[in-house]
Design a protein around this motif. Structure first.
Motif, short mmCIF file in Angstrom:
data_model
loop_
_atom_site.label_atom_id
_atom_site.label_comp_id
_atom_site.label_asym_id
_atom_site.label_seq_id
_atom_site.Cartn_x
_atom_site.Cartn_y
_atom_site.Cartn_z
N GLY A 120 0.77 -1.23 0.00
CA GLY A 120 0.00 0.00 0.00
C GLY A 120 0.80 1.28 0.00
N ALA A 121 2.09 1.21 -0.30
CA ALA A 121 2.94 2.40 -0.24
C ALA A 121 3.00 3.15 -1.58
CB ALA A 121 4.35 2.03 0.19
N HIS A 122 2.69 2.47 -2.69
CA HIS A 122 2.82 3.07 -4.02
C HIS A 122 1.53 2.87 -4.81
CE1 HIS A 122 7.17 3.56 -3.39
NE2 HIS A 122 7.13 2.34 -2.88
N ALA A 123 1.25 3.79 -5.73
CA ALA A 123 0.06 3.70 -6.56
C ALA A 123 0.22 2.61 -7.61
CB ALA A 123 -0.21 5.04 -7.24
N ALA A 124 -0.89 1.96 -7.98
CA ALA A 124 -0.87 0.95 -9.03
C ALA A 124 -0.64 1.61 -10.39
CB ALA A 124 -2.18 0.18 -9.03
N MET A 125 0.06 0.88 -11.31
CA MET A 125 0.39 1.41 -12.62
C MET A 125 -0.01 0.43 -13.71
SD MET A 125 1.71 4.35 -11.99
CE MET A 125 2.39 4.75 -13.59
N PRO A 126 -0.61 0.92 -14.84
CA PRO A 126 -0.96 0.03 -15.95
C PRO A 126 0.29 -0.41 -16.70
CG PRO A 126 -1.45 2.30 -16.53
CD PRO A 126 -1.03 2.31 -15.08
N ARG A 127 0.28 -1.65 -17.22
CA ARG A 127 1.39 -2.20 -18.01
C ARG A 127 0.85 -2.56 -19.39
NH1 ARG A 127 4.69 0.43 -15.03
NH2 ARG A 127 5.21 -0.47 -12.99
N LEU A 128 0.71 -1.55 -20.26
CA LEU A 128 0.03 -1.72 -21.54
C LEU A 128 0.83 -2.55 -22.54
CD1 LEU A 128 -1.43 1.87 -22.02
CD2 LEU A 128 -2.46 -0.12 -20.89
N ALA A 129 2.15 -2.64 -22.38
CA ALA A 129 2.95 -3.43 -23.31
C ALA A 129 2.66 -4.92 -23.19
CB ALA A 129 4.45 -3.18 -23.05
N MET A 130 1.96 -5.33 -22.13
CA MET A 130 1.62 -6.74 -21.93
C MET A 130 0.32 -7.13 -22.64
SD MET A 130 2.77 -7.14 -17.92
CE MET A 130 2.99 -8.91 -17.98
N GLY A 131 -0.26 -6.19 -23.41
CA GLY A 131 -1.39 -6.52 -24.26
C GLY A 131 -2.73 -6.14 -23.69
N LEU A 132 -3.67 -5.86 -24.59
CA LEU A 132 -5.05 -5.56 -24.23
C LEU A 132 -5.91 -6.72 -24.72
CD1 LEU A 132 -5.27 -1.79 -25.25
CD2 LEU A 132 -4.66 -2.76 -23.02
N PHE A 133 -6.32 -7.59 -23.80
CA PHE A 133 -7.18 -8.72 -24.14
C PHE A 133 -7.80 -9.26 -22.86
CE2 PHE A 133 -2.80 -10.28 -23.81
CZ PHE A 133 -2.90 -11.34 -22.94
N ARG A 134 -8.59 -10.31 -22.97
CA ARG A 134 -9.30 -10.88 -21.82
C ARG A 134 -8.31 -11.72 -21.01
NH1 ARG A 134 -14.64 -10.81 -21.35
NH2 ARG A 134 -14.85 -10.48 -23.60
N HIS A 135 -7.61 -11.07 -20.09
CA HIS A 135 -6.55 -11.75 -19.33
C HIS A 135 -7.14 -12.78 -18.38
CE1 HIS A 135 -3.12 -9.29 -20.60
NE2 HIS A 135 -3.96 -8.28 -20.62
N ALA A 136 -6.62 -14.00 -18.45
CA ALA A 136 -7.11 -15.10 -17.60
C ALA A 136 -6.06 -15.64 -16.65
CB ALA A 136 -7.64 -16.24 -18.48
N GLY A 137 -4.78 -15.37 -16.91
CA GLY A 137 -3.74 -15.87 -16.02
C GLY A 137 -2.38 -15.31 -16.41
N ALA A 138 -1.45 -15.30 -15.46
CA ALA A 138 -0.09 -14.83 -15.68
C ALA A 138 0.86 -15.66 -14.84
CB ALA A 138 0.05 -13.35 -15.33
N ALA A 139 2.04 -15.97 -15.37
CA ALA A 139 3.04 -16.75 -14.64
C ALA A 139 4.43 -16.31 -15.05
CB ALA A 139 2.85 -18.24 -14.90
N PHE A 140 5.35 -16.22 -14.08
CA PHE A 140 6.70 -15.72 -14.32
C PHE A 140 7.69 -16.86 -14.49
CE2 PHE A 140 4.63 -12.03 -12.76
CZ PHE A 140 5.33 -10.94 -13.26
N ASP A 141 8.56 -16.71 -15.50
CA ASP A 141 9.65 -17.65 -15.77
C ASP A 141 10.96 -16.88 -15.57
OD1 ASP A 141 11.60 -19.29 -16.78
OD2 ASP A 141 10.57 -19.73 -18.67
N PRO A 142 11.51 -16.86 -14.34
CA PRO A 142 12.73 -16.08 -14.09
C PRO A 142 13.93 -16.56 -14.88
CG PRO A 142 11.63 -16.70 -12.03
CD PRO A 142 11.00 -17.50 -13.12
N SER A 143 14.00 -17.85 -15.20
CA SER A 143 15.16 -18.38 -15.94
C SER A 143 15.25 -17.78 -17.32
CB SER A 143 15.06 -19.91 -16.04
OG SER A 143 15.05 -20.50 -14.77
N ARG A 144 14.12 -17.53 -17.94
CA ARG A 144 14.09 -16.99 -19.30
C ARG A 144 13.61 -15.55 -19.32
NH1 ARG A 144 12.93 -22.01 -18.72
NH2 ARG A 144 14.04 -23.58 -19.95
N THR A 145 13.46 -14.95 -18.14
CA THR A 145 12.97 -13.58 -17.97
C THR A 145 11.75 -13.32 -18.86
OG1 THR A 145 14.54 -12.67 -19.59
CG2 THR A 145 15.24 -12.73 -17.29
#
Length: 379
Positions: A161-186
């Motif tokens: 709660g210390a910082h305001a939320a920010m949009p990340r438009l480069a990740m696409g505009l579509f019906r987002h259903a899930g997200a998962a991070f792969d640190p090995s391949r960034t």
């Protein structure tokens, strides 16, 4: 945004001691007494008879209600239609964040817990967005809250709660259903909640900064097999849908939440009752699990059990650990025709507690309940 380190102890404690009951938003329950229900067996032990809320748990598991939509918890009115959630370390305690799937008035709420599990406070970290159903915790301990609309955005939120939320438009505009991070391949894998949704990969220009980067979509034939990736030319285009910009994009039957671990990104498709696994090293996609076609696979998450939690619907809702070998181990069942929809499953940083919400539908948000389950989740 703040960066924090998760605590990952070797042993997982089990909540012990007397349980109490209350009509408030923090009522505690435990199934027990009498014979186990016939046919409901688990490698954790028999599932006990249901409690007054028609919930049955494997022997040795306990639970409590931590939030009810429309009721106060930690000084905040808990939101309606809870969606995806995650836990974050917070000094000697932790924070559970939960999306709100309300049209136009969605956002994210957070509950701060003390080391004994007591609620310390609750607050909003995102407001005024549209159908924030899905999301994912980042490796740098922020929360991605995603809109599940035709031109849905992703917002990066600070769970503290210390910082305001920010949009990340480069990740696409579509019906987002899930997200998962792969640190090995960034990379960040993204699913699309359409009946013929695509599967995406976002590669940020700088790891830890999701402002800019390359969005790609998976390309391949129907069913399991080898796949490739092609760049989406304009992820934030105003008039050309993201999902239609690349010819030959591979389609999936209503993708849901996804999770990455051990070189595999797994995601559920409710349209055909499957859990898919994308092998990032070998660029192959396979089917990990086939459910009863009458079932609707709900939340998929990772915990310190090194497995997934799945929720299947039929004559009630059953939650189970899905091991890396594909074996199911049930630990909870909510009885009733059709069963509630399970959203936001997430483990506390020490792996001892599982949080999730049950959405009963029927037009009454007051029936939406957020639970905490404590037990032997390691297999």
């Amino acid at each position: 945004m703040s960066r924090h380190t998760s605590v990952r102890p070797e042993a997982i404690p089990v909540l012990t001691g007397p349980l109490w009951s209350s009509a408030s938003a923090e009522a505690t329950f435990r199934t027990g007494g009498g014979p186990a229900l016939p046919g409901l067996l688990s490698r954790y032990g028999d599932l006990e008879p249901p409690d007054s809320d028609a919930i049955t748990l494997a022997r040795g598991f306990t639970g409590r209600v931590v939030g009810r939509s429309g009721q106060r918890v930690g000084g905040l009115t808990w939101h309606a239609e809870p969606g995806a959630g995650a836990c974050f370390p917070d000094g000697d305690g932790w924070i559970y964040v939960s999306n709100s799937d309300v049209p136009l008035l969605g956002g994210v709420s957070a509950i701060r817990f003390g080391p004994d599990g007591a609620v310390r406070s609750a607050y909003r970290i995102l407001s005024g967005t549209d159908r924030n159903r899905t999301g994912e915790a980042t490796p740098w301990d922020t929360w991605l809250s995603c809109e599940e609309t035709g031109r849905g955005r992703i917002f990066e939120c600070d769970p503290y709660g210390a910082h305001a939320a920010m949009p990340r438009l480069a990740m696409g505009l579509f019906r987002h259903a899930g997200a998962a991070f792969d640190p090995s391949r960034t990379a960040v894998y993204l699913t699309e909640g359409e009946p013929d949704g695509c599967f995406y990969r976002f590669r940020p220009e700088d790891w830890g900064d999701l402002t800019t980067g390359v969005l790609e979509v998976m390309v391949g034939g129907p069913g399991p097999g080898p796949v490739t990736w092609r760049r989406v030319p304009n992820p934030a285009a105003l008039f050309e849908p993201t999902r239609e910009q690349v010819e030959g994009a591979k389609r999936f039957a209503g993708s849901g939440e996804c999770h990455y671990s051990g070189g595999l990104c797994r995601f559920a498709t409710a349209g055909d009752g499957r859990v898919w696994a994308y092998d990032a090293e070998n660029e192959q996609i396979t089917v990990l699990h086939n459910a009863d076609p009458r079932s609707d696979i709900g939340g998929v998450t990772a915990g310190h059990v090194r497995a997934l939690v799945i929720a299947e619907h039929g004559d009630g809702t059953e939650m189970a650990i899905l091991g890396e070998d594909g074996a199911r181990t049930p630990f909870l069942r909510i009885l009733g025709q059709g069963g509630p929809e399970v959203t936001g499953p997430a483990f506390s940083p020490d792996g001892a507690r599982l949080y999730f919400s049950a959405r009963h539908g029927g037009g009454s948000s007051a029936a939406d309940v957020t639970y905490e389950i404590t037990g032997r989740f390691r297999r």
